[in-house]
Design a protein around this motif. Structure first.
Motif: not given
Ligand SMILES: [Zn+2]
Length: 257
Positions: A101-102, A46-49, A52-53, A106-109
């Motif tokens: 990519e993931m 799946i697209k990285t974006k 994230d969404e 994951i760290k951001k959220y």
């Protein structure tokens, strides 16, 4: 003191109409990802974006991403309550894009994610992560490694092509060798198993339990439920073709039949 009395009344009426107050099927959505990329080259990406969404959508809509271990205990009745909009995130196969990519998302959220890994690929196949990368991810306390068998066989195909004896030997190796290798490499117990390609049958469910797994996971596209077999709790495989609207209907249980 009217509040506790009315609560008691509700509990009494519930018991009257539905039997025991706790006799309901506990369920929770468990998402299954594979890999992320800027381009979608196969059905597993799946697209990285989009990833994230989706995570952003969950957080902004009041979902709590809980560890798989917590969800498993809840489904088994060992924990009585979890946050109202709980959801679990898993990623299968140990592809290197999980790391590149993931993981930053994951760290951001700051959400917990279980990685189902088949050890034969790690530090070996070009597309896979290394043991050091897996240990680095676990050190963040957001990632936790569990088993996806030893080399990701197609048990349905193997059952047809191998002799009974060869097949049984293979099943044994896939379940036991994976658990032992992961425990040695990651330095912790391995409790959960994800079936490769989501393939399982009655015999495999028995064998997984014998091998010491506490719960197994398929991709049968509904919520994981206490009423399902212990070794075949369902997950939703998330593919790039899913719009955010479709993702919402999966997460909220609208699609759960
Ligand atoms: Zn897989």
């Amino acid at each position: 003191m009217t509040f506790p009395i009315s609560m008691l009344r509700v509990a009494f009426l519930w018991t009257l109409f539905f039997g025991t107050a706790f006799a309901y099927d506990k369920s929770i959505p468990v998402l299954c990802y594979h890999r992320c990329g800027e381009e979608v080259k196969d059905s597993m990406t799946i697209k990285t974006k989009a990833f994230d969404e989706q995570l952003g959508w969950l957080i902004s809509h009041g979902y709590t991403v809980i560890p798989l271990d917590t969800a498993a205990k809840y489904i088994k009745g060992e924990i009585q309550s979890i946050p109202a909009k709980s959801i679990v995130i898993t990623a299968d196969d140990g592809h290197k894009s999980v790391y590149s990519e993931m993981a930053p998302i994951i760290k951001k959220y700051k959400v917990p994610v279980t990685l189902f890994i088949y050890p034969s690929a790690i530090s070996n196949a070009k597309y896979a992560m290394t043991w050091d990368q897996l240990r680095e991810l676990e050190a963040t306390k957001l990632f936790y490694v569990e088993s996806h068998t030893y080399w990701h066989p197609n048990f349905k195909r193997e059952k047809k092509s191998l002799s009974k004896e060869e097949y049984e030997k293979s099943v044994h190796a896939q379940l036991y060798k994976s658990k032992a290798t992961l425990e040695k490499k990651m330095g912790h117990g391995i409790k959960y198993l994800a079936w490769p390609f989501g393939i399982y049958d009655e015999d495999l469910l028995v064998r997984a339990k014998e091998a010491g797994y506490e719960m197994g996971f398929s991709i049968d596209h509904h919520h994981a439920k206490s009423s399902e077999p212990l070794m075949a709790k369902s997950r939703y495989m998330i593919i790039d073709a899913y719009t955010l609207k479709r993702f919402e209907s999966i997460s909220s249980g609208k699609e759960d039949k």
